[in-house]
Design a protein around this motif. Structure first.
Motif, PDB file in Angstrom:
ATOM      1  N   VAL A  98      13.377  28.998  34.607  1.00  0.00           N
ATOM      2  CA  VAL A  98      14.590  28.606  35.325  1.00  0.00           C
ATOM      3  C   VAL A  98      15.663  28.212  34.319  1.00  0.00           C
ATOM      4  O   VAL A  98      15.361  27.936  33.147  1.00  0.00           O
ATOM      5  N   THR A  99      16.908  28.187  34.772  1.00  0.00           N
ATOM      6  CA  THR A  99      18.037  27.759  33.943  1.00  0.00           C
ATOM      7  C   THR A  99      18.568  26.443  34.472  1.00  0.00           C
ATOM      8  O   THR A  99      18.728  26.275  35.681  1.00  0.00           O
ATOM      9  N   ILE A 100      18.841  25.496  33.571  1.00  0.00           N
ATOM     10  CA  ILE A 100      19.406  24.209  33.957  1.00  0.00           C
ATOM     11  C   ILE A 100      20.816  24.071  33.377  1.00  0.00           C
ATOM     12  O   ILE A 100      21.157  24.730  32.395  1.00  0.00           O
ATOM     13  N   ASP A 101      21.622  23.192  34.014  1.00  0.00           N
ATOM     14  CA  ASP A 101      23.027  23.057  33.607  1.00  0.00           C
ATOM     15  C   ASP A 101      23.239  21.945  32.576  1.00  0.00           C
ATOM     16  O   ASP A 101      24.209  21.189  32.658  1.00  0.00           O
ATOM     17  N   ALA A 102      22.364  21.857  31.612  1.00  0.00           N
ATOM     18  CA  ALA A 102      22.517  20.920  30.490  1.00  0.00           C
ATOM     19  C   ALA A 102      21.978  21.601  29.243  1.00  0.00           C
ATOM     20  O   ALA A 102      20.958  22.292  29.296  1.00  0.00           O
ATOM     21  N   GLY A 103      22.691  21.407  28.117  1.00  0.00           N
ATOM     22  CA  GLY A 103      22.283  22.059  26.883  1.00  0.00           C
ATOM     23  C   GLY A 103      22.419  21.153  25.685  1.00  0.00           C
ATOM     24  O   GLY A 103      22.326  19.926  25.803  1.00  0.00           O
ATOM     25  N   THR A 131      23.825  25.118  28.811  1.00  0.00           N
ATOM     26  CA  THR A 131      22.697  25.468  29.665  1.00  0.00           C
ATOM     27  C   THR A 131      21.442  25.590  28.808  1.00  0.00           C
ATOM     28  O   THR A 131      21.515  25.678  27.581  1.00  0.00           O
ATOM     29  N   ALA A 132      20.295  25.607  29.470  1.00  0.00           N
ATOM     30  CA  ALA A 132      19.021  25.754  28.754  1.00  0.00           C
ATOM     31  C   ALA A 132      18.029  26.483  29.644  1.00  0.00           C
ATOM     32  O   ALA A 132      18.142  26.477  30.873  1.00  0.00           O
TER      33      ALA A 132
END
Length: 240
Positions: A98-103, A131-132
């Motif tokens: 999955v992709t998250i909105d913090a990097g 993103t991460a």
């Protein structure tokens, strides 16, 4: 106006996926895309979540998620220094990812724990500026050191290829285990990639293999991995 903005972002996202699947390696492009699309995703999220007072709810959710990760990090081995970063799942990739909105701008790096209110979600395997990518514990390549919550028996939890489920292998082939037993993380050195004492799941079935060197069982994940939203990331504390 808002609809046109959303359509623009969706089109850009599709283009990025096509390029990512046809050209390799794309690490610099992915990093640049993370900065651009992460900002756009956050902007869209801010607009949509503001309707009906939901923005305030989301803020409180993020604060709770960050506190959860902070408390978990504080319980780790002496000398460990970590903090929590809250993030939302904004996309699903190939396989169990999955992709998250913090990097990296929020301190997110590779090989750190990702969890939610129910338990372990996975670990970060790639991080861009905004993103991460998170590989879920059900990924075929996932391997998590585990401990039985009751007996303390040690083992390994791995993803079952193609099934999106988990298999527990206990080191002692005669170890006591039954359906409903809880499985938690053993923890890694320095808390990376996995912190200790986090719920992995519960035993759902015992596998019987004659002459096996280990005792195996199927485990139902504690976290609803097919319905992820808000997650917490345990990251190194830059201030210490």
């Amino acid at each position: 106006m808002k609809r046109a903005f959303v359509l623009l972002v969706l089109a850009a996202a599709v283009l990025t996926i096509v390029v990512d699947r046809t050209l390799t390696p794309l690490a610099p492009l992915r990093a640049a895309g993370s900065a651009v699309f992460g900002t756009l995703e956050n902007a869209i999220g801010a607009v949509t979540r503001s309707v009906g007072g939901e923005q305030r709810v989301r803020v409180l959710e993020r604060e709770n998620a960050q506190l959860r990760a902070d408390l978990l990090a504080a319980r780790q081995r002496p000398g460990a220094s970590a903090r929590g970063v809250a993030a939302h799942v904004v996309g699903f990739g190939q396989g169990q990812r999955v992709t998250i909105d913090a990097g990296t701008e929020a301190g997110v790096v590779r090989d750190v724990t990702v969890l939610n209110a129910d338990g372990l979600v996975g670990k970060v395997t790639w991080a861009g500026p905004a993103t991460a990518t998170v590989s879920l514990i059900t990924d075929a390549g996932s391997s998590v050191g585990a401990r039985m919550a009751g007996s303390g028996e040690l083992g390994l939890v791995t993803g079952v290829p193609g099934e999106g489920s988990l298999r527990l292998s206990l080191f002692d082939p005669d170890a006591p285990v039954k359906v409903g037993d809880r499985v938690v993380t053993l923890g890694s050195a320095g808390g990376r990639p996995y912190v200790a004492g986090l719920a992995i799941g519960t035993v759902s079935a015992i596998e019987k293999v004659s002459g096996a060197a280990t005792r195996t069982a199927l485990v139902r994940p504690a976290a609803r991995l097919s319905a992820l939203d808000l997650v917490s990331v345990v990251v190194p504390d830059p201030g210490r």
